[in-house]
Design a protein around this motif. Structure first.
Motif, PDB file in Angstrom:
ATOM      1  N   GLY A  76       3.610   5.236 -13.234  1.00 18.89           N
ATOM      2  CA  GLY A  76       2.726   5.833 -14.229  1.00 18.89           C
ATOM      3  C   GLY A  76       1.508   6.509 -13.642  1.00 18.89           C
ATOM      4  O   GLY A  76       0.431   6.449 -14.216  1.00 18.89           O
ATOM      5  N   GLY A  77       1.628   7.114 -12.473  1.00 21.15           N
ATOM      6  CA  GLY A  77       0.520   7.829 -11.851  1.00 21.15           C
ATOM      7  C   GLY A  77      -0.230   7.041 -10.788  1.00 21.15           C
ATOM      8  O   GLY A  77      -1.034   7.601 -10.056  1.00 21.15           O
ATOM      9  N   THR A  78      -0.015   5.731 -10.687  1.00 23.70           N
ATOM     10  CA  THR A  78      -0.675   4.907  -9.670  1.00 23.70           C
ATOM     11  C   THR A  78       0.269   4.739  -8.482  1.00 23.70           C
ATOM     12  O   THR A  78       1.423   4.363  -8.654  1.00 23.70           O
ATOM     13  CB  THR A  78      -1.044   3.520 -10.240  1.00 23.70           C
ATOM     14  N   VAL A  79      -0.241   5.026  -7.278  1.00 21.59           N
ATOM     15  CA  VAL A  79       0.578   4.987  -6.067  1.00 21.59           C
ATOM     16  C   VAL A  79       0.430   3.637  -5.376  1.00 21.59           C
ATOM     17  O   VAL A  79      -0.689   3.164  -5.146  1.00 21.59           O
ATOM     18  CB  VAL A  79       0.170   6.121  -5.091  1.00 21.59           C
ATOM     19  N   TYR A  80       1.567   3.041  -5.032  1.00 25.36           N
ATOM     20  CA  TYR A  80       1.615   1.776  -4.308  1.00 25.36           C
ATOM     21  C   TYR A  80       2.434   1.959  -3.050  1.00 25.36           C
ATOM     22  O   TYR A  80       3.373   2.745  -3.028  1.00 25.36           O
ATOM     23  CB  TYR A  80       2.268   0.675  -5.155  1.00 25.36           C
ATOM     24  N   LEU A  81       2.096   1.212  -2.027  1.00 24.51           N
ATOM     25  CA  LEU A  81       2.896   1.156  -0.815  1.00 24.51           C
ATOM     26  C   LEU A  81       3.465  -0.256  -0.733  1.00 24.51           C
ATOM     27  O   LEU A  81       2.718  -1.239  -0.781  1.00 24.51           O
ATOM     28  CB  LEU A  81       2.059   1.464   0.423  1.00 24.51           C
ATOM     29  N   LEU A  82       4.785  -0.354  -0.654  1.00 25.73           N
ATOM     30  CA  LEU A  82       5.475  -1.640  -0.618  1.00 25.73           C
ATOM     31  C   LEU A  82       6.094  -1.796   0.757  1.00 25.73           C
ATOM     32  O   LEU A  82       6.795  -0.908   1.226  1.00 25.73           O
ATOM     33  CB  LEU A  82       6.578  -1.679  -1.684  1.00 25.73           C
TER      34      LEU A  82
END
Length: 101
Positions: A76-82
């Motif tokens: 939803g527009g928020t970037v995460y690094l997993l």
């Protein structure tokens, strides 16, 4: 760790022990990533929801510029690094793509 063979059949996936970052901020080192019921959900080590979005609003990729085992997820527009075990990183992206179809 998730059972990939069973997960594909159900179009679900869950991976534990995931490092989750948002920008430079580390949110958890032992989080969970779940693809189920048409949603991708990020959970912390205690099971509390960090973020969740319908798969129609999620973009998951393994960019060339991140270390092996890292996945870039946009919820939803928020970037995460997993960061997962390198052999499991591709499964998150594939599970999200398969569940969308």
């Amino acid at each position: 760790m998730g059972d990939w063979g069973r997960s594909v059949a159900k179009r679900e996936f869950e991976e534990r022990g995931v490092l989750i970052r948002r920008g430079w901020r580390q949110l958890t080192t032992a989080g969970r990533v779940r693809v189920a019921e048409g949603r991708l959900t990020l959970l912390n080590s205690r099971g509390s929801e960090i973020d969740s979005a319908p798969l129609s609003e999620v973009r998951v990729a393994e960019p060339w510029y991140v270390p092996r085992g890292c996945v870039r997820a946009v919820l939803g527009g928020t970037v995460y690094l997993l960061r997962l075990a390198p052999s499991r990183a591709r499964y998150v992206a594939e599970a999200a793509h398969r569940a969308r179809s």
